[in-house]
Design an enzyme around this catalytic site. Structure first.
Site, short mmCIF file in Angstrom:
data_model
loop_
_atom_site.label_atom_id
_atom_site.label_comp_id
_atom_site.label_asym_id
_atom_site.label_seq_id
_atom_site.Cartn_x
_atom_site.Cartn_y
_atom_site.Cartn_z
N ARG A 119 31.67 -58.26 31.33
CA ARG A 119 31.67 -58.94 30.01
C ARG A 119 30.73 -60.14 29.97
O ARG A 119 30.90 -61.05 29.17
CB ARG A 119 33.08 -59.39 29.61
CG ARG A 119 34.04 -58.26 29.41
CD ARG A 119 35.12 -58.62 28.43
NE ARG A 119 36.05 -57.54 28.30
CZ ARG A 119 37.17 -57.42 29.02
NH1 ARG A 119 37.49 -58.37 29.87
NH2 ARG A 119 37.95 -56.39 28.85
N LYS A 141 17.92 -62.79 22.76
CA LYS A 141 18.03 -61.41 22.26
C LYS A 141 17.88 -60.47 23.44
O LYS A 141 16.89 -60.55 24.18
CB LYS A 141 16.94 -61.12 21.23
CG LYS A 141 17.30 -61.59 19.84
CD LYS A 141 16.35 -61.01 18.81
CE LYS A 141 16.74 -61.45 17.42
NZ LYS A 141 15.75 -61.05 16.40
N GLU A 183 1.96 -61.99 19.28
CA GLU A 183 3.14 -62.83 18.98
C GLU A 183 2.71 -64.26 18.68
O GLU A 183 3.37 -64.97 17.92
CB GLU A 183 4.14 -62.79 20.15
CG GLU A 183 4.84 -61.45 20.36
CD GLU A 183 5.93 -61.10 19.33
OE1 GLU A 183 6.24 -61.93 18.46
OE2 GLU A 183 6.44 -59.96 19.38
N LYS A 222 9.78 -71.57 18.44
CA LYS A 222 10.91 -70.64 18.60
C LYS A 222 12.21 -71.39 18.87
O LYS A 222 13.26 -71.07 18.33
CB LYS A 222 10.62 -69.64 19.72
CG LYS A 222 11.76 -68.68 19.92
CD LYS A 222 11.37 -67.30 20.25
CE LYS A 222 12.59 -66.40 20.19
NZ LYS A 222 12.38 -65.09 20.73
N GLU A 232 20.75 -65.18 13.90
CA GLU A 232 20.04 -64.58 12.77
C GLU A 232 20.97 -64.30 11.61
O GLU A 232 20.96 -63.22 11.02
CB GLU A 232 19.37 -63.27 13.25
CG GLU A 232 18.10 -62.95 12.52
CD GLU A 232 17.31 -61.83 13.18
OE1 GLU A 232 16.90 -62.00 14.34
OE2 GLU A 232 17.12 -60.79 12.55
N ARG A 237 16.16 -67.40 11.40
CA ARG A 237 15.60 -66.72 12.58
C ARG A 237 14.85 -65.45 12.18
O ARG A 237 13.93 -65.02 12.88
CB ARG A 237 16.73 -66.41 13.58
CG ARG A 237 16.17 -65.84 14.87
CD ARG A 237 17.14 -65.84 16.02
NE ARG A 237 16.50 -65.26 17.19
CZ ARG A 237 16.98 -65.30 18.40
NH1 ARG A 237 18.14 -65.90 18.64
NH2 ARG A 237 16.33 -64.74 19.41
N ASN A 241 10.82 -62.13 12.79
CA ASN A 241 10.65 -60.67 12.70
C ASN A 241 9.42 -60.26 11.90
O ASN A 241 9.22 -59.07 11.63
CB ASN A 241 11.90 -60.03 12.05
CG ASN A 241 13.13 -60.23 12.90
OD1 ASN A 241 13.03 -60.35 14.11
ND2 ASN A 241 14.29 -60.31 12.27
N HIS A 244 7.55 -57.03 12.50
CA HIS A 244 8.37 -56.20 13.38
C HIS A 244 9.08 -55.05 12.66
O HIS A 244 9.59 -54.16 13.32
CB HIS A 244 9.41 -57.06 14.12
CG HIS A 244 8.80 -57.87 15.24
ND1 HIS A 244 7.85 -58.85 15.02
CD2 HIS A 244 8.99 -57.83 16.59
CE1 HIS A 244 7.50 -59.39 16.18
NE2 HIS A 244 8.18 -58.79 17.15
N HIS A 248 7.92 -52.06 14.66
CA HIS A 248 8.84 -51.27 15.50
C HIS A 248 8.78 -49.79 15.15
O HIS A 248 8.88 -48.93 16.02
CB HIS A 248 10.27 -51.78 15.33
CG HIS A 248 10.58 -52.97 16.20
ND1 HIS A 248 11.73 -53.71 16.07
CD2 HIS A 248 9.89 -53.54 17.21
CE1 HIS A 248 11.72 -54.68 16.95
NE2 HIS A 248 10.63 -54.62 17.66
N HIS A 259 3.90 -53.01 22.42
CA HIS A 259 4.65 -53.79 21.44
C HIS A 259 3.73 -54.71 20.63
O HIS A 259 3.78 -54.74 19.39
CB HIS A 259 5.73 -54.61 22.16
CG HIS A 259 6.53 -55.47 21.23
ND1 HIS A 259 7.38 -54.95 20.28
CD2 HIS A 259 6.57 -56.82 21.07
CE1 HIS A 259 7.93 -55.94 19.59
NE2 HIS A 259 7.46 -57.09 20.04
N1 GLY Z 1 11.79 -61.86 18.89
C1 GLY Z 1 12.42 -62.35 17.74
C2 GLY Z 1 13.59 -63.21 17.99
O1 GLY Z 1 13.82 -63.61 19.13
O2 GLY Z 1 14.33 -63.52 17.08
#
Ligand code: GLY
Length: 353
Positions: A119, A141, A183, A222, A232, A237, A241, A244, A248, A259
């Site tokens: 856990r 993430k 990025e 960030k 998010e 946050r 994206n 993305h 994606h 990526h």
């Molecule tokens: N890579 C996007 C984030 O960490 O929210």
């Protein structure tokens, strides 16, 4: 060496910038990391840095190494299971620690394993690529992919601390640098006019000289974004994206694009849709495209739009069946939660390429 601290509601953690890997054992001495440390890395990174990290950490801990194949194909439930098995057979308990040593794939995968084993146990992120330093390693993430969609299984699990040794960037091949640049361009478009102008003005041959600056800027952006909206949930946050949603969907359908390259195409596709909606000017689209080109990223996509639009339906940001994305309004400012349709993506596909 410099330390940035990420302060969230229930947890605070340091990011050690410009910290030599050979001395990393000192941090394990300083922070409570249990007795056992499992290092998760890939075959490429293992060749370059595993010995250094093992040597330093094993002066204070009992260390085991697990090596996976490089690339997105390792972000599966099968590989995650192998790693969980390695944790268990190594006899790791809840006080012990996982190290994610490598790029974005390793950060997502090792973070995910540490989030679900017993856990959740601690994990320490040691990003060795530009992409992982500017994005993946900070913010908690963690994820694995499903065959039809990226990052569809995952957990928010913040690292215990993050260590970046900028000298690891020296060994990166050009294509890996370009992925990271995607990025960095994203960060500039969403939050920093200053960074965008710098990206425009830096002579291409000097890019490597600016890595430290780029990493500091992006980590600091960030950090602030994640501090305002850790999970998010507040629409803040989500700005990270940008590129993305379409990115994606391209990435999951391509065996060739990585990526960063997919995100670069995603940024172009999403910016073009923003132009179509009069959220921003065509000039802004041209400026983003010029940067994408300048940093060796693709501006045309050979993945079929049919496949892309099918994958968009599985995007994890979709709500109530509506596909959502982030669109720029000017450099440094974006709109989040903009609903788009697959028809819109299809009808504009040729126009931005
Ligand atoms: N890579 C996007 C984030 O960490 O929210």
């Amino acid at each position: 060496m410099e330390i940035m601290t990420v302060s969230l509601n229930n947890v605070t953690y340091p990011i050690y910038l410009d910290y030599p890997l050979e001395k990393i054992g000192n941090l394990f001495h300083k922070h409570q990391c249990g007795k056992k440390v499992l290092i998760i890395t890939d075959e490429n990174v293992a060749k370059l840095y595993a010995d250094t990290v093992i040597k330093s950490v094993s002066s204070v801990k009992n260390v085991h190494l697990s090596v996976v194949k490089p690339g997105e194909s390792s972000k599966t439930i099968k590989v995650a299971y192998q790693l969980i098995k390695a944790c268990s057979l190594f006899g790791m308990d809840r006080t012990d620690t996982i190290i994610a040593l490598g790029g974005g794939v390793i950060s997502d995968l090792a973070g995910f394993v540490s989030a679900i084993y017993l856990r959740g146990i601690r994990f320490i992120s040691i990003p060795t690529t530009l992409l992982a330093q500017v994005d993946a390693s900070v913010g908690g993430k963690t994820a694995i992919n499903l065959p039809w969609g990226k990052n569809l299984v995952g957990v928010f699990h913040q690292p215990f601390f993050v260590v970046m040794d900028f000298s690891t960037l020296e060994s990166l091949p050009e294509r890996e640098i370009s992925q990271g640049m995607a990025e960095i361009i994203k960060c500039a478009v969403i939050r920093s006019k200053k960074l965008f102008a710098l990206l425009q003005n830096v002579p291409h041959t000097d890019t490597r000289k600016y890595f430290k600056f780029f990493v500091r800027e992006c980590v600091s952006i960030k950090k602030r974004v994640v501090e305002s909206d850790e999970k998010e949930e507040k629409g803040i946050r989500e700005i990270l994206n940008f590129g993305h949603t379409i990115g994606h969907a391209i990435e999951i359908n391509s065996n060739l694009l990585n990526h960063g390259e997919s995100v670069a195409l995603g940024m172009l596709g999403e910016t073009f849709l923003a132009v179509e909606r009069n959220f921003c000017s065509y000039l802004l689209f041209e400026k983003v495209r010029a940067l994408v080109k300048k940093y060796g990223l693709p501006v045309k996509c050979d993945v079929s739009v049919k496949k892309v639009s099918r994958s968009l339906m599985f995007d994890k940001k979709t709500r109530g069946g509506k596909i959502r994305c982030v669109m720029p309004v000017r450099i440094g400012a974006v709109k989040t939660g903009v609903e788009i349709s697959t028809e819109e993506v299809i009808s504009n596909w040729e126009k931005w390429q």
